[in-house]
Scaffold this motif. Structure first.
Motif, mmCIF file in Angstrom:
data_model
loop_
_atom_site.group_PDB
_atom_site.id
_atom_site.type_symbol
_atom_site.label_atom_id
_atom_site.label_comp_id
_atom_site.label_asym_id
_atom_site.label_seq_id
_atom_site.Cartn_x
_atom_site.Cartn_y
_atom_site.Cartn_z
ATOM 1 N N ARG A 316 0.828 -1.204 0.000
ATOM 2 C CA ARG A 316 0.000 0.000 0.000
ATOM 3 C C ARG A 316 0.863 1.254 0.000
ATOM 4 O O ARG A 316 0.602 2.214 -0.744
ATOM 5 C CB ARG A 316 -0.927 0.006 1.213
ATOM 6 C CG ARG A 316 -1.921 1.171 1.213
ATOM 7 C CD ARG A 316 -2.780 1.199 2.461
ATOM 8 N NE ARG A 316 -3.552 -0.021 2.597
ATOM 9 C CZ ARG A 316 -3.329 -0.947 3.526
ATOM 10 N NH1 ARG A 316 -2.343 -0.792 4.391
ATOM 11 N NH2 ARG A 316 -4.081 -2.018 3.591
ATOM 12 N N ASP A 317 1.911 1.253 0.826
ATOM 13 C CA ASP A 317 2.805 2.409 0.879
ATOM 14 C C ASP A 317 3.541 2.603 -0.451
ATOM 15 O O ASP A 317 3.776 3.730 -0.889
ATOM 16 C CB ASP A 317 3.815 2.242 2.013
ATOM 17 C CG ASP A 317 3.164 2.337 3.388
ATOM 18 O OD1 ASP A 317 1.994 2.764 3.462
ATOM 19 O OD2 ASP A 317 3.826 1.971 4.379
ATOM 20 N N ALA A 318 3.894 1.488 -1.088
ATOM 21 C CA ALA A 318 4.604 1.578 -2.369
ATOM 22 C C ALA A 318 3.712 2.180 -3.442
ATOM 23 O O ALA A 318 4.166 2.990 -4.265
ATOM 24 C CB ALA A 318 5.090 0.194 -2.792
ATOM 25 N N VAL A 319 2.447 1.799 -3.451
ATOM 26 C CA VAL A 319 1.522 2.383 -4.425
ATOM 27 C C VAL A 319 1.393 3.883 -4.191
ATOM 28 O O VAL A 319 1.412 4.688 -5.133
ATOM 29 C CB VAL A 319 0.145 1.695 -4.333
ATOM 30 C CG1 VAL A 319 -0.888 2.446 -5.170
ATOM 31 C CG2 VAL A 319 0.239 0.241 -4.807
ATOM 32 N N ALA A 320 1.289 4.265 -2.925
ATOM 33 C CA ALA A 320 1.170 5.689 -2.598
ATOM 34 C C ALA A 320 2.435 6.454 -2.957
ATOM 35 O O ALA A 320 2.378 7.645 -3.301
ATOM 36 C CB ALA A 320 0.845 5.860 -1.120
ATOM 37 N N ALA A 321 3.588 5.783 -2.893
ATOM 38 C CA ALA A 321 4.868 6.456 -3.162
ATOM 39 C C ALA A 321 5.083 6.720 -4.640
ATOM 40 O O ALA A 321 5.944 7.524 -5.014
ATOM 41 C CB ALA A 321 6.021 5.630 -2.606
ATOM 42 N N ALA A 327 10.244 0.487 -8.893
ATOM 43 C CA ALA A 327 11.075 -0.700 -9.119
ATOM 44 C C ALA A 327 10.593 -1.874 -8.275
ATOM 45 O O ALA A 327 10.562 -3.022 -8.740
ATOM 46 C CB ALA A 327 12.535 -0.383 -8.794
ATOM 47 N N PHE A 328 10.205 -1.602 -7.021
ATOM 48 C CA PHE A 328 9.697 -2.662 -6.144
ATOM 49 C C PHE A 328 8.392 -3.230 -6.689
ATOM 50 O O PHE A 328 8.216 -4.449 -6.791
ATOM 51 C CB PHE A 328 9.505 -2.112 -4.735
ATOM 52 C CG PHE A 328 8.627 -2.963 -3.870
ATOM 53 C CD1 PHE A 328 8.965 -4.276 -3.574
ATOM 54 C CD2 PHE A 328 7.432 -2.460 -3.347
ATOM 55 C CE1 PHE A 328 8.148 -5.085 -2.770
ATOM 56 C CE2 PHE A 328 6.615 -3.238 -2.551
ATOM 57 C CZ PHE A 328 6.971 -4.554 -2.262
ATOM 58 N N GLU A 357 -5.102 -9.731 0.749
ATOM 59 C CA GLU A 357 -4.608 -8.467 1.302
ATOM 60 C C GLU A 357 -3.664 -7.749 0.344
ATOM 61 O O GLU A 357 -3.711 -6.519 0.202
ATOM 62 C CB GLU A 357 -3.906 -8.720 2.634
ATOM 63 C CG GLU A 357 -4.792 -9.256 3.737
ATOM 64 C CD GLU A 357 -4.889 -10.773 3.776
ATOM 65 O OE1 GLU A 357 -5.493 -11.299 4.725
ATOM 66 O OE2 GLU A 357 -4.357 -11.430 2.855
ATOM 67 N N ILE A 358 -2.794 -8.505 -0.335
ATOM 68 C CA ILE A 358 -1.820 -7.892 -1.236
ATOM 69 C C ILE A 358 -2.511 -7.385 -2.500
ATOM 70 O O ILE A 358 -2.217 -6.289 -2.995
ATOM 71 C CB ILE A 358 -0.706 -8.889 -1.598
ATOM 72 C CG1 ILE A 358 -0.053 -9.448 -0.325
ATOM 73 C CG2 ILE A 358 0.327 -8.229 -2.492
ATOM 74 C CD1 ILE A 358 0.466 -8.392 0.613
ATOM 75 N N GLY A 359 -3.433 -8.182 -3.047
ATOM 76 C CA GLY A 359 -4.159 -7.735 -4.224
ATOM 77 C C GLY A 359 -4.955 -6.469 -3.949
ATOM 78 O O GLY A 359 -5.009 -5.559 -4.785
ATOM 79 N N ARG A 360 -5.567 -6.410 -2.766
ATOM 80 C CA ARG A 360 -6.332 -5.222 -2.394
ATOM 81 C C ARG A 360 -5.413 -4.012 -2.227
ATOM 82 O O ARG A 360 -5.717 -2.911 -2.691
ATOM 83 C CB ARG A 360 -7.092 -5.474 -1.097
ATOM 84 C CG ARG A 360 -7.924 -4.279 -0.632
ATOM 85 C CD ARG A 360 -8.729 -4.609 0.602
ATOM 86 N NE ARG A 360 -7.906 -4.683 1.802
ATOM 87 C CZ ARG A 360 -7.691 -5.761 2.508
ATOM 88 N NH1 ARG A 360 -8.204 -6.912 2.124
ATOM 89 N NH2 ARG A 360 -6.957 -5.732 3.600
ATOM 90 N N ALA A 361 -4.274 -4.212 -1.575
ATOM 91 C CA ALA A 361 -3.351 -3.102 -1.345
ATOM 92 C C ALA A 361 -2.741 -2.597 -2.646
ATOM 93 O O ALA A 361 -2.532 -1.389 -2.823
ATOM 94 C CB ALA A 361 -2.245 -3.533 -0.380
ATOM 95 N N GLY A 362 -2.448 -3.510 -3.585
ATOM 96 C CA GLY A 362 -1.833 -3.110 -4.845
ATOM 97 C C GLY A 362 -2.804 -2.445 -5.794
ATOM 98 O O GLY A 362 -2.414 -1.565 -6.569
ATOM 99 N N GLY A 363 -4.068 -2.856 -5.746
ATOM 100 C CA GLY A 363 -5.091 -2.247 -6.567
ATOM 101 C C GLY A 363 -4.769 -2.263 -8.053
ATOM 102 O O GLY A 363 -4.018 -3.107 -8.559
ATOM 103 N N PRO A 365 -2.861 -0.236 -9.874
ATOM 104 C CA PRO A 365 -1.463 -0.092 -10.304
ATOM 105 C C PRO A 365 -0.701 -1.413 -10.352
ATOM 106 O O PRO A 365 0.077 -1.655 -11.289
ATOM 107 C CB PRO A 365 -0.872 0.857 -9.248
ATOM 108 C CG PRO A 365 -2.037 1.665 -8.785
ATOM 109 C CD PRO A 365 -3.187 0.701 -8.771
ATOM 110 N N LEU A 366 -0.921 -2.278 -9.371
ATOM 111 C CA LEU A 366 -0.253 -3.574 -9.386
ATOM 112 C C LEU A 366 -0.837 -4.457 -10.478
ATOM 113 O O LEU A 366 -0.094 -5.144 -11.201
ATOM 114 C CB LEU A 366 -0.387 -4.251 -8.026
ATOM 115 C CG LEU A 366 0.260 -5.633 -7.892
ATOM 116 C CD1 LEU A 366 1.769 -5.561 -8.134
ATOM 117 C CD2 LEU A 366 -0.036 -6.245 -6.515
#
Length: 415
Positions: A316-321, A327-328, A357-363, A365-366
């Motif tokens: 989630r933080d990576a998407v916001a960043a 790269a991550f 949880e990861i799929g939801r956090a990545g949304g 963009p992931l």
């Protein structure tokens, strides 16, 4: 779309069967469209006015349908009355079992949640004491049953007409029992609820229920065939083909954590998925990948958190960043695409939904990054989507499964 079904039923079925099919069709319309007049039911079903009048009378006598208002038409009369499903005709119970928590929801016949609660179960894990409740099953069971009873009481329900339980692990298609290494209080609770015999009980793998939620309410509403890839503490998948969940001969369809993939440095075994896809896309692996890219990593020591993995916050933080974490996210997407490509090569589902949880956090963009990598790995056109139901997907799927069971009982089996 509804008229041919009703008309065909009237031509080919016995009168009793035709009535059953027509009644269920009307109930399905009232569920999906909301309250309708008899005239609207006539238009939507293609049935005659006398047939609609008869089925409305039958459904009212059975306590399934009631007059809920008037249509506002200038001409008052029977056709101006609005008929709706009696939502309190049955109560549904949905359970989401995790390692150390239980979430309970009570819903009405339309699937609307009337009461919900989440309770911790068992003693917290520590570095010296792994997450297990095998030595506290009586206390854990008492806590779980108390949560169920309290939620039913809050909803004003004396007992569920149907209940569905989502749990980690394989559900044996022959015995209907839960397998794997789930906490012992899971089996104890399932057994206790079975003994109550208060309604139809369905036990289902949690990822399969999450797929049901995405199919009915989420990202796969326009798909009869798709795969839900669950990305959380562990990895899993639910396979939906032609509108139905496919569980496999032993209930193990979708155990994608065991899929051999490059980049793990080993191979999975019959006793563990280390070396399989899990080693690339599980929460612990995501934490290590984040550290390699300079992202803050979860603590190396301490208990595993199965209900809210630290990797979820990392993604989630990576998407916001944005660009700072590109790269991550790209490296994570490349890993996920390896698993998705294996699924596509075998099943060609046309659509993969990233859940957990990861799929939801990545949304989105992931999901978009996974789609880009997948296009380079597979010649098969596959739509990659982010799940939209969110963290309540398992619970929502349990409520929907219970609703299906209750409606089959009350409305008659689907044709």
């Amino acid at each position: 779309m509804h008229a041919p079904l009703a008309a065909a039923a009237g031509r080919t079925a016995s009168p009793a069967t035709a009535r059953l099919i027509n009644d269920r069709l009307a109930l399905q319309l009232l569920q999906s469209e909301g309250p309708l007049t008899a005239g609207q039911l006539k238009n939507l079903t293609g049935l005659s006015r006398p047939t609609v009048a008869d089925l409305v009378d039958r459904l009212q006598a059975a306590g399934l349908v009631a007059v809920v208002g008037e249509s506002g038409a200038q001409r008052r009369g029977p056709n101006a009355r609005l008929y709706g499903i009696v939502a309190d005709r049955a109560h549904l119970l949905g359970l989401d079992l995790r390692t150390r928590t239980l979430t309970v929801a009570v819903a009405d016949l339309l699937g609307r949640v009337r009461a919900e609660r989440t309770v911790p179960i068992g003693a917290p894990a520590t570095a010296d004491r792994p997450a297990t409740t095998s030595d506290t099953t009586p206390a854990a069971l008492a806590t779980a049953l108390a949560a169920v009873d309290a939620t039913l009481a809050e909803a004003g329900a004396t007992g569920p007409h149907a209940l569905a339980i989502g749990a980690p692990g394989l559900v044996d298609p022959v015995t209907g029992r839960l397998g794997g290494s789930a906490p012992t209080w899971h089996d104890a609770l399932i057994g206790a609820l079975r003994e109550r015999r208060t309604g139809t009980l369905l036990l289902e793998n949690e990822v399969n229920l999450a797929a049901l939620a995405e199919q009915r309410d989420g990202a796969a509403r326009d798909r009869d065939t798709f795969v839900l890839l669950w990305l959380g503490h562990g990895t899993g998948a639910a396979v939906v083909l032609d509108g139905a969940v496919r569980r496999g001969a032993s209930g193990g369809a979708g155990e994608i954590g065991f899929l051999p993939v490059p980049g793990t440095g080993g191979l999975p075994s019959a006793t563990g998925c280390d070396g399989g896809f899990h080693s690339l896309a599980g929460s612990a692996a995501i934490g290590r990948l984040a550290a390699e890219h300079g992202r803050p990593a979860p603590p190396a020591d301490g208990p595993e958190r199965t209900d809210a993995p630290p990797a979820e916050a990392l993604v989630r933080d990576a998407v916001a960043a944005g660009d700072a974490a590109a790269a991550f996210l790209d490296a994570l997407a490349a890993r996920i695409a390896l698993g998705v490509s294996g699924v596509c090569a075998v099943l060609d589902p046309g659509c993969v939904v990233l859940g957990g949880e990861i799929g939801r956090a990545g949304g989105a963009p992931l999901a978009e990054r996974v789609a880009d990598h997948l296009a380079r790995l597979s010649p098969l056109r596959t739509d990659v989507r982010a799940g939209t139901v969110g963290g309540r997907a398992v619970l929502r799927g349990a409520v929907l499964a219970a609703r299906d069971a209750a409606q089959d009982d009350l409305f008659g089996p689907a044709g």
